[in-house]
Design an enzyme around this catalytic site. Structure first.
Site, short mmCIF file in Angstrom:
data_model
loop_
_atom_site.label_atom_id
_atom_site.label_comp_id
_atom_site.label_asym_id
_atom_site.label_seq_id
_atom_site.Cartn_x
_atom_site.Cartn_y
_atom_site.Cartn_z
N ASP A 95 -10.03 -4.62 -4.33
CA ASP A 95 -9.26 -3.51 -3.80
C ASP A 95 -9.50 -2.26 -4.65
OD1 ASP A 95 -7.34 -1.74 -2.83
OD2 ASP A 95 -5.66 -3.11 -3.09
N HIS A 145 -7.83 -5.34 -0.19
CA HIS A 145 -6.68 -4.58 0.28
C HIS A 145 -6.36 -5.00 1.72
CE1 HIS A 145 -4.11 -0.99 -0.24
NE2 HIS A 145 -4.18 -0.90 1.08
N SER A 191 0.82 -1.20 0.00
CA SER A 191 0.00 0.00 0.00
C SER A 191 0.87 1.26 0.00
CB SER A 191 -0.96 -0.05 1.19
OG SER A 191 -1.96 0.92 1.09
#
Length: 301
Positions: free
Chosen positions: A243, A273, A154
């Protein structure tokens, strides 16, 4: 594919906890909530065994060095944790780094870069560049081989991509559902922006804390999609079906490939995610992490 049952159960557990959404919390409360989820995950599975773990500092930043239980020189992986540049630290990603170390037979150096809003953009970038440069100049103190790489999830994937673009000598990059085009417009942000852990209001909350002054839309330190060029290190770009960052991750992989950079792009169906922290709750997430680490190990060795 439908949402993985284990992930679905975890999302229901989070919703039933009674805690306010992270984007309605203060940064400190959000950090505590995020750390609590990480602690629950570790309690479910236990700490993954590696050869040794040592706390240290790199370029003035706290860091943790994970060594595999193998002899001889091995690659060094500089790891940057996720959390929207606001939450997360070396503790929340402890088991992720332990597993990366074990599965890839590499020394993993997890860097505790500064986070927002106390330290806004580009503080995290500056820290990542300084730490990666210092580690790359002293590989004998880490893995011992001349192979070093970057990895992160991320926001950490964002920082890893920036380091791979700016620090010479990176041999490989593992970008796990990376944020690579923060001002971009992607269909997955709409289709996956509600109900799958990372939601659009939270993404806006993260960016609002991180980016406290104007930045150029094409600033590659913020959106590395704008810094792709042919000489970058081979990459593994990991995305998840549900995601909101899925499509920009795929766009980054496509841009690398179009520039001639060797890239292995993989999307894990049924996952969301944050799945790299979720193997204790989902066999599918566990299998995805195993596959991801196997791909990265092959690239490193």
């Amino acid at each position: 594919m439908p949402l993985d049952p284990g992930i679905s159960a975890l999302l229901q557990f989070i919703e039933s906890s009674g805690n306010p959404p992270m984007h309605e919390s203060s940064p400190d409360d959000a950090r505590k909530a995020f750390a609590g989820l990480a602690q629950i995950a570790v309690a479910q599975s236990g700490r993954i065994e590696v050869g040794s773990v040592v706390d240290t500092s790199v370029a003035g930043l706290a860091a943790r060095v994970y060594r595999p239980a193998v002899d001889g020189p091995v690659p060094t992986v500089v790891f940057f944790h996720g959390g929207g540049w606001v939450v997360g630290d070396i503790e929340t990603h402890e088991n992720t780094c332990r597993r990366l170390c074990r599965d890839t037979s590499s020394v993993v150096v997890s860097v505790d870069y500064r986070v927002a809003p106390e330290h806004a953009f580009p503080a995290a970038v500056d820290d990542a560049l300084a730490a990666a440069t210092a580690i790359s100049e002293d590989l004998a103190a880490y893995g011992g081989s001349d192979v070093w790489a970057v990895a992160g999830d991320s926001a950490g994937g964002n920082l890893s991509a920036v380091v791979a673009q700016q620090v010479p000598g990176v041999a490989a990059q593992l970008l796990i559902y990376p944020a690579v085009d923060v001002f971009g417009d992607y269909a997955s942000r709409e289709s996956n922006g509600t109900g799958y852990f990372l939601e659009l209001p939270l993404m806006e909350w993260f960016l609002g804390h991180y980016l406290q002054s104007a930045a150029a839309p094409d600033d590659a330190r913020l959106s590395p999609l704008h810094g792709v060029r042919p000489e970058l290190a081979p990459a593994i770009v990991v995305t998840a079906e549900f995601d909101p960052l899925r499509d920009e991750g795929r766009a980054y992989a496509d841009a690398l490939a179009a520039s001639g950079v060797p890239v292995d792009s993989v999307t894990y169906d049924g996952l969301i995610h944050g799945f790299v922290d979720m193997p204790p709750f989902s066999p599918a997430a566990d299998a995805a992490v195993a596959d991801m680490n196997r791909r990265f190990a092959a690239l490193l060795h």
